[in-house]
Design an enzyme around this catalytic site. Structure first.
Site, short mmCIF file in Angstrom:
data_model
loop_
_atom_site.label_atom_id
_atom_site.label_comp_id
_atom_site.label_asym_id
_atom_site.label_seq_id
_atom_site.Cartn_x
_atom_site.Cartn_y
_atom_site.Cartn_z
N CYS A 95 0.85 -1.19 0.00
CA CYS A 95 0.00 0.00 0.00
C CYS A 95 0.89 1.25 0.00
CB CYS A 95 -0.89 0.00 1.25
SG CYS A 95 -1.90 1.48 1.32
N GLU A 125 3.03 -5.89 8.91
CA GLU A 125 3.30 -4.50 8.48
C GLU A 125 4.43 -3.88 9.32
OE1 GLU A 125 -0.06 -1.65 8.47
OE2 GLU A 125 1.42 -0.13 9.03
N THR A 166 -0.29 1.62 10.43
CA THR A 166 -1.41 2.34 9.79
C THR A 166 -2.75 2.10 10.48
OG1 THR A 166 -1.67 0.51 8.24
CG2 THR A 166 -0.38 2.39 7.48
N ASN A 224 -7.19 -5.20 11.85
CA ASN A 224 -8.22 -4.20 11.55
C ASN A 224 -9.57 -4.62 12.13
OD1 ASN A 224 -7.58 -1.91 10.01
ND2 ASN A 224 -7.10 -3.19 8.25
FE1 F3S Z 1 -3.44 0.91 2.94
FE2 F3S Z 1 -4.90 1.94 4.76
FE3 F3S Z 1 -5.70 -0.15 3.59
S1 F3S Z 1 -2.73 1.67 4.84
S2 F3S Z 1 -3.87 -1.24 3.07
S3 F3S Z 1 -5.43 1.84 2.63
S4 F3S Z 1 -5.95 0.28 5.74
#
Ligand code: F3S
Length: 256
Positions: A95, A125, A166, A224
């Site tokens: 990402c 990550e 993130t 998440n």
């Molecule tokens: Fe990227 Fe945010 Fe999804 S960092 S992978 S857009 S949760």
């Protein structure tokens, strides 16, 4: 019973991009693999397995000529180099928001700062981010950060750079920032929380304040998904985290 579906339900931009990369590669040729499951969702992974997409657990498993897709979590510099050495075609679906963190920690270290990463130590990550600098510190909680910062290992005027996973929560990140600002005089803070995550977490909080029950749909292994359930539980007594509809029980919805 009325049901409200969150506007942000579904894949985020980065995961969507990674999933589309696999779909395109699988439709164009054989010998496609992903390094690790492309997403923490076994339904998607098994759909790709049916299309012949293999899941590799390490670059060593990659055969020459193979197309290997790096997932949205990204990988460390060492893993990327190991993959390059295998003579494979690499499709990097890291990402862009994660890639930015790789660049921040790498540059910070070159400029003489010690990178601090706020996140879950053994999450892919975070491991990937840590692998873009030779030395860093990872803290999972504000308490861990405070103990280290006040423990004498580092002086208060040492150059320090702080980023976060993130998917970190706003609350945890703010606390860490307060501690770091109090402790360090030569500090650079980069808020690297993904706005897609923040938006979804905000929506989960808002809905859980006004709903009698919340259903969080996702893979239980996804951080998440876990965080969303945690946020919902702060405001709502009835929260179900399910992987698919068959895990829902009608009794759960009684009187809601
Ligand atoms: Fe990227 Fe945010 Fe999804 S960092 S992978 S857009 S949760």
């Amino acid at each position: 019973m009325s049901v409200t579906v969150a506007k942000s339900a579904g894949f985020c931009f980065g995961v969507n991009r990674a999933v589309e990369t696999v779909e395109k590669a699988a439709s164009e040729g054989a010998n496609v693999a992903t390094l690790g499951p492309i997403i923490h969702n076994r339904h998607v992974v098994s759909r790709f397995e049916d299309l012949g997409v293999r899941v590799l657990h390490s670059p060593r498993e990659a055969d020459a000529g193979m197309t290997v897709i790096i997932r949205s979590h990204g990988v460390s510099r060492a893993v990327l180099e190991a993959l390059q050495a295998r003579n494979v075609q690499i499709l990097d679906a890291t990402c862009p928001f994660v890639k930015r963190i790789h660049e921040i920690v790498s540059r910070a270290e070159q400029e003489g700062s010690l990178p601090i990463i706020i996140g879950t130590r053994n999450h892919a990550e975070v491991e990937g981010i840590a692998g873009w600098c030779s030395d860093c510190r990872i803290f999972e909680t504000p308490e861990e950060l405070e103990n280290w910062a006040t423990g004498g290992e580092i002086s208060s005027n040492a150059p320090v750079c702080m980023v976060c996973q993130t998917t970190s929560t706003e609350k945890l990140w703010k606390k860490c920032c307060e501690i770091a600002k109090k402790q360090f005089t030569n500090l650079k803070i980069y808020d690297t929380i993904c706005r897609a995550t923040e938006f979804r977490q905000g929506e989960a909080a808002e809905l859980s304040l006004i709903c009698d029950a919340m259903v969080v749909v996702g893979d239980p292994k996804s951080s998440n998904t876990g965080r969303l359930a945690m946020i919902c539980r702060e405001h709502c007594e009835k929260v179900a985290l399910v992987d698919n509809a068959s895990e829902l029980d009608a009794a759960f919805f009684r009187d809601v």
